[in-house]
Design an enzyme around this catalytic site. Structure first.
Site, mmCIF file in Angstrom:
data_model
loop_
_atom_site.group_PDB
_atom_site.id
_atom_site.type_symbol
_atom_site.label_atom_id
_atom_site.label_comp_id
_atom_site.label_asym_id
_atom_site.label_seq_id
_atom_site.Cartn_x
_atom_site.Cartn_y
_atom_site.Cartn_z
ATOM 1 N N ASP A 125 41.505 42.412 46.187
ATOM 2 C CA ASP A 125 42.341 41.219 46.302
ATOM 3 C C ASP A 125 43.232 41.371 47.532
ATOM 4 O O ASP A 125 44.035 42.303 47.611
ATOM 5 C CB ASP A 125 43.195 41.056 45.035
ATOM 6 C CG ASP A 125 43.864 39.691 44.949
ATOM 7 O OD1 ASP A 125 43.605 38.832 45.812
ATOM 8 O OD2 ASP A 125 44.645 39.482 44.007
ATOM 9 N N ASP A 169 39.793 35.193 49.272
ATOM 10 C CA ASP A 169 40.590 36.412 49.364
ATOM 11 C C ASP A 169 40.395 37.411 48.233
ATOM 12 O O ASP A 169 41.144 38.390 48.139
ATOM 13 C CB ASP A 169 42.075 36.061 49.464
ATOM 14 C CG ASP A 169 42.557 35.190 48.309
ATOM 15 O OD1 ASP A 169 41.717 34.704 47.539
ATOM 16 O OD2 ASP A 169 43.778 34.998 48.187
ATOM 17 N N GLU A 170 39.412 37.227 47.373
ATOM 18 C CA GLU A 170 39.176 38.227 46.325
ATOM 19 C C GLU A 170 37.725 38.228 45.894
ATOM 20 O O GLU A 170 37.016 37.221 45.999
ATOM 21 C CB GLU A 170 40.094 38.010 45.123
ATOM 22 C CG GLU A 170 39.877 36.718 44.384
ATOM 23 C CD GLU A 170 40.705 36.634 43.108
ATOM 24 O OE1 GLU A 170 40.753 37.621 42.349
ATOM 25 O OE2 GLU A 170 41.302 35.573 42.876
#
Length: 376
Positions: A27, A121-122
């Site tokens: 993350d 983003d993860e």
């Protein structure tokens, strides 16, 4: 600061022998805001929010400096500015965020093909059989974080465990720029001490309901039997029962296609006037379009959902013969759907917008099957 638990290869080998997977959840730390601070040195160390600063603007992301003042994503910009008068707003640059995300995904694929992105983003990674033959999931997570920093000048946090639920919990444990490992046999004990709000899928209202039932931690939840949970939480009970024991059998899927992406907002008081509903619609449009951009989604159907004060649900949708072009078109359709149902026959307690009939865009990677998010 990185705070990693040590693990040994023997332990991981034993886990593999028992049929357990080696899962990493990566993350990025305050991704959008961190990109803005990276690209503009004058913003470093300052409280930064990505999003609109107008009266109807919404925070899409906040730097850690801003979070110390209570600024959070999905918060109205006026509220964020009140909490942090020195807050600096930056317009979102999704083309840049996507480019950086592709760099990060290339790093993931260097180690495994089993990558399940959840957003820009993860992502989850299954490294049970990693490409480079490293063997240690902890070492792979360390290398990935080092490679991300070297190639993007950004920091990432990672969680390592034997299933997706625990890996995701772990990645949030030592943020920012942290690493946490939950080894085989430690899951139930680790979860027992967690505040119930840390359980994925348990929102503020769910946590409030649980608190009234005497459930504050994972240990409190684990003390309830499945029949009791089903009586109070219906279909959500089975997930809660497993999660409280650190159990999650879901595999990492590299080819799951998202069916829809959207968001809904439950109000602290019921709304009925046109002016209140129109203002709420603008906030929802801003937040949901941020989710759509983050998910790289392109779709043809916009659906307005409302829940009346008597809990009846009403929806209205409009479908185009092509994907929605941009935020302006998405917003125009959302506003039009709202105008079609005004005036309302009774007040509502919830409103939401969803984009569906999604299409994959070129070499776009896996998506979660559905992403209907609570905005509060």
């Amino acid at each position: 600061m990185s705070d990693a638990k040590d693990t040994d290869d023997a332990g991981e080998t034993a886990a593999e022998a028992d049929g357990l997977r080696k899962i990493i959840h990566v993350d990025m730390d305050a991704f959008f805001a961190s990109v803005e601070q990276r690209d503009n040195p004058q913003l470093r160390g300052k409280p930064v929010a990505v999003g609109g600063s107008s009266g109807r603007g919404v925070v899409a992301a906040a730097s850690y400096e801003a979070r110390r003042f209570g600024v959070r994503s999905a918060m109205p910009s006026v509220t964020a500015k009140r909490l942090c008068p020195d807050l600096v707003f930056c317009k979102s640059r999704f083309d840049v965020y996507r480019e950086v995300s592709q760099q990060i995904r290339a790093i993931f694929r260097h180690h495994t093909d089993l990558v399940e992105p959840l957003s820009l983003d993860e992502a989850y990674l299954d490294v049970t059989e990693d490409k480079l033959g490293i063997g240690s999931a902890t070492r792979i997570a360390e290398l990935i974080r080092q490679e991300i920093r070297a190639k993007t000048k950004l920091s990432a946090s990672a969680g390592v465990s034997y299933n997706k639920f625990l890996a995701k919990i772990a990645s949030d444990q030592n943020k920012p720029d942290g690493l946490c490992v939950i080894r085989p046999g430690e899951g139930a004990r680790f979860v027992a001490d967690l505040p119930i709000r840390r359980f994925h899928g348990v929102g503020p209202k769910g946590a409030e309901k649980m608190a009234k039932l005497g459930i504050e931690t994972g240990g409190d939840l684990a003390a309830k039997d499945i029949e009791w949970l089903r009586a109070h939480f219906g279909s959500f009970a089975d997930y809660l029962y497993r999660a409280a024991r650190g159990i999650d059998l879901r595999p990492v899927r590299s080819s799951r296609i998202r069916k829809s992406v959207g968001g809904e907002r439950t109000f602290s008081r019921d709304l009925s006037t046109g002016s209140e509903l129109r203002e709420t619609m603008e906030n929802i449009i801003d937040i949901v379009w941020g989710y759509i951009e983050r998910a790289e989604a392109r779709g043809r159907t916009v659906t307005l959902k409302m829940k009346y004060t008597d809990f009846q649900i009403f929806s209205r949708a409009r479908t185009l013969d092509r994907p929605i072009a941009d935020k302006q078109e998405f917003a125009a359709i959302g506003r039009a759907l709202l105008e079609e149902v005004l005036p309302l026959p009774m007040p509502i307690r919830l409103m939401g917008l969803t984009l569906s009939k999604l299409e994959r865009d070129g070499d776009e990677e896996a998506k979660r099957p559905d992403a209907q998010l609570s905005l509060l």
